[in-house]
Design a protein around this motif. Structure first.
Motif, mmCIF file in Angstrom:
data_model
loop_
_atom_site.group_PDB
_atom_site.id
_atom_site.type_symbol
_atom_site.label_atom_id
_atom_site.label_comp_id
_atom_site.label_asym_id
_atom_site.label_seq_id
_atom_site.Cartn_x
_atom_site.Cartn_y
_atom_site.Cartn_z
ATOM 1 N N ARG A 120 0.841 -1.204 0.000
ATOM 2 C CA ARG A 120 0.000 0.000 0.000
ATOM 3 C C ARG A 120 0.877 1.255 0.000
ATOM 4 N NH1 ARG A 120 -5.029 1.853 1.753
ATOM 5 N NH2 ARG A 120 -5.722 -0.293 2.170
ATOM 6 N N GLY A 121 0.472 2.230 -0.819
ATOM 7 C CA GLY A 121 1.148 3.516 -0.841
ATOM 8 C C GLY A 121 2.297 3.630 -1.822
ATOM 9 N N ARG A 122 2.635 2.542 -2.510
ATOM 10 C CA ARG A 122 3.772 2.579 -3.433
ATOM 11 C C ARG A 122 3.350 2.497 -4.900
ATOM 12 N NH1 ARG A 122 8.115 -1.674 -1.606
ATOM 13 N NH2 ARG A 122 8.953 -0.972 -3.612
ATOM 14 N N ASP A 123 2.058 2.445 -5.179
ATOM 15 C CA ASP A 123 1.555 2.382 -6.553
ATOM 16 C C ASP A 123 2.133 1.175 -7.289
ATOM 17 O OD1 ASP A 123 0.055 3.179 -8.766
ATOM 18 O OD2 ASP A 123 1.694 4.393 -9.581
ATOM 19 N N ILE A 124 2.239 0.049 -6.581
ATOM 20 C CA ILE A 124 2.690 -1.202 -7.185
ATOM 21 C C ILE A 124 1.508 -2.167 -7.200
ATOM 22 C CG2 ILE A 124 4.202 -3.219 -6.968
ATOM 23 C CD1 ILE A 124 6.234 -1.381 -5.589
ATOM 24 N N THR A 125 1.149 -2.659 -8.386
ATOM 25 C CA THR A 125 0.070 -3.632 -8.486
ATOM 26 C C THR A 125 0.632 -5.037 -8.297
ATOM 27 O OG1 THR A 125 0.265 -3.848 -10.893
ATOM 28 C CG2 THR A 125 -1.252 -2.154 -10.047
ATOM 29 N N VAL A 126 -0.160 -5.891 -7.641
ATOM 30 C CA VAL A 126 0.249 -7.270 -7.393
ATOM 31 C C VAL A 126 -0.942 -8.173 -7.709
ATOM 32 C CG1 VAL A 126 1.248 -8.891 -5.749
ATOM 33 C CG2 VAL A 126 1.719 -6.438 -5.501
ATOM 34 N N ASN A 127 -0.781 -9.044 -8.678
ATOM 35 C CA ASN A 127 -1.862 -9.924 -9.114
ATOM 36 C C ASN A 127 -1.306 -11.300 -9.442
ATOM 37 O OD1 ASN A 127 -4.286 -7.953 -9.497
ATOM 38 N ND2 ASN A 127 -2.592 -6.934 -10.574
ATOM 39 N N THR A 128 -2.198 -12.260 -9.554
ATOM 40 C CA THR A 128 -1.791 -13.584 -10.013
ATOM 41 C C THR A 128 -2.625 -14.004 -11.210
ATOM 42 O OG1 THR A 128 -1.228 -15.831 -9.304
ATOM 43 C CG2 THR A 128 -3.304 -14.928 -8.488
ATOM 44 N N VAL A 129 -1.979 -14.638 -12.157
ATOM 45 C CA VAL A 129 -2.644 -15.199 -13.330
ATOM 46 C C VAL A 129 -2.819 -16.699 -13.098
ATOM 47 C CG1 VAL A 129 -2.426 -15.662 -15.796
ATOM 48 C CG2 VAL A 129 -1.698 -13.466 -14.875
ATOM 49 N N ALA A 130 -4.025 -17.198 -13.336
ATOM 50 C CA ALA A 130 -4.322 -18.608 -13.095
ATOM 51 C C ALA A 130 -4.707 -19.279 -14.415
ATOM 52 C CB ALA A 130 -5.444 -18.750 -12.072
ATOM 53 N N PRO A 131 -3.733 -19.768 -15.168
ATOM 54 C CA PRO A 131 -4.044 -20.393 -16.458
ATOM 55 C C PRO A 131 -4.857 -21.664 -16.296
ATOM 56 C CG PRO A 131 -1.711 -19.833 -16.292
ATOM 57 C CD PRO A 131 -2.293 -19.713 -14.922
ATOM 58 N N GLY A 132 -5.673 -21.934 -17.307
ATOM 59 C CA GLY A 132 -6.278 -23.244 -17.440
ATOM 60 C C GLY A 132 -5.317 -24.143 -18.204
ATOM 61 N N PRO A 133 -5.794 -25.301 -18.691
ATOM 62 C CA PRO A 133 -4.926 -26.193 -19.451
ATOM 63 C C PRO A 133 -4.279 -25.458 -20.632
ATOM 64 C CG PRO A 133 -6.985 -27.287 -18.920
ATOM 65 C CD PRO A 133 -7.159 -25.848 -18.535
ATOM 66 N N THR A 134 -2.963 -25.449 -20.647
ATOM 67 C CA THR A 134 -2.209 -24.708 -21.657
ATOM 68 C C THR A 134 -1.185 -25.636 -22.288
ATOM 69 O OG1 THR A 134 -2.470 -22.693 -20.326
ATOM 70 C CG2 THR A 134 -0.803 -22.643 -22.070
ATOM 71 N N ALA A 135 -1.059 -25.571 -23.574
ATOM 72 C CA ALA A 135 -0.201 -26.492 -24.324
ATOM 73 C C ALA A 135 1.276 -26.172 -24.117
ATOM 74 C CB ALA A 135 -0.549 -26.446 -25.807
ATOM 75 N N THR A 136 1.796 -26.615 -22.978
ATOM 76 C CA THR A 136 3.216 -26.496 -22.677
ATOM 77 C C THR A 136 3.725 -27.877 -22.279
ATOM 78 O OG1 THR A 136 2.887 -26.078 -20.309
ATOM 79 C CG2 THR A 136 2.863 -24.160 -21.793
ATOM 80 N N ALA A 137 5.050 -28.019 -22.248
ATOM 81 C CA ALA A 137 5.631 -29.294 -21.832
ATOM 82 C C ALA A 137 5.234 -29.629 -20.402
ATOM 83 C CB ALA A 137 7.148 -29.238 -21.971
ATOM 84 N N LEU A 138 5.155 -28.617 -19.538
ATOM 85 C CA LEU A 138 4.780 -28.830 -18.145
ATOM 86 C C LEU A 138 3.399 -29.483 -18.046
ATOM 87 C CD1 LEU A 138 5.478 -28.251 -15.107
ATOM 88 C CD2 LEU A 138 4.188 -26.134 -15.364
ATOM 89 N N PHE A 139 2.471 -29.025 -18.873
ATOM 90 C CA PHE A 139 1.109 -29.570 -18.844
ATOM 91 C C PHE A 139 1.020 -30.923 -19.543
ATOM 92 C CE2 PHE A 139 -2.839 -30.150 -21.287
ATOM 93 C CZ PHE A 139 -3.742 -30.313 -20.242
#
Length: 246
Positions: free
Chosen positions: A174-193
């Protein structure tokens, strides 16, 4: 080599898959990019070469995200090379083959925990100390968290922790104008998946979203770029980037 007036991004797990697409996308958006990798130097350097061939600026830096000292050195290198850090896109993570809780090997639990939870915490800690005012921090969760699929006890537990860390960090900055978010992908065509899944399983999961396909790394990179750049009024949120599964 200091880059004046250019925003600087650290992308963990930036050598392959979603991380690599994020690194290339942020570079295309005009940022100088630090491509972090754990062990695949060849792929990390290929990502850097692609960025520089397109007129961007990038370096590759090896660091184990679960090692706080190594993460501090990663940020040190970014600051020494480009003058500071404005964006942290934390894409490094591991996934175990789906296993019932009753059959869970605790060595696997500890390995996934180390990268996904300890690694996120170490990166978040340095980001809290080092990201310049007006910056952005983006972590990575998973849309599987909302599905409660059998076999995902370890992975979901770690990603639930990622979301908790992210939401609390958003309020602590708070107070530093820094946004913090998380992206939650669904099934994505990568080697990890794709690793360890048969064709029938992949086809079934591809048909889950109303858009009836797997996500592409570029789909996730687009959302990360949005959060890293123009999305100054999106903060403390989980963006479920999954084609409409949940």
């Amino acid at each position: 080599m200091t880059t004046t007036g250019t925003r600087v991004a650290i992308v963990t797990g930036g050598s392959r898959g979603i991380g690599r697409q994020v690194a290339e996308r942020l570079a295309a958006d005009g940022m100088a990019v630090v491509v972090n990798y754990a062990g695949n130097e060849k792929e990390a350097q290929a990502a850097v070469d692609t960025i520089t061939e397109r007129g961007g600026r990038a370096i590759a830096v090896r660091a184990d995200v679960a090692d706080p000292a190594a993460v501090a050195e990663l940020f040190d290198t970014a600051e020494a090379t480009f003058g500071g850090v404005d964006v942290v896109a934390h894409l490094a993570g591991v996934m175990n083959p789906p296993t019932p809780i009753a059959d869970t090997d605790f060595e696997v639990l500890d390995r996934v925990h180390r990268t996904n939870i300890r690694g996120t915490f170490a990166v978040a800690q340095q980001a809290a100390k080092r990201v310049r005012d007006g910056g952005a921090v983006i972590t990575t969760s998973t849309s599987v968290l909302g599905l409660n699929l059998p076999g995902y006890g370890i992975y979901n537990a770690t990603k639930g922790a990622v979301e908790a860390i992210t939401m609390i960090l958003a309020r602590e900055l708070r107070g530093r104008d820094i946004t913090v978010n998380t992206v939650a992908p669904g099934p994505t065509a990568t080697a990890l998946f794709l690793d360890g899944k048969d064709e029938e399983t992949v086809d079934r999961m591809a048909k889950q979203p109303p858009l009836e396909r797997l996500g592409k790394p570029e789909d996730i990179a687009e959302v990360v770029a949005f959060l890293a750049g123009p999305a100054r009024w999106v903060n403390g949120q989980v963006l479920r980037t999954n084609g409409g599964i949940v």
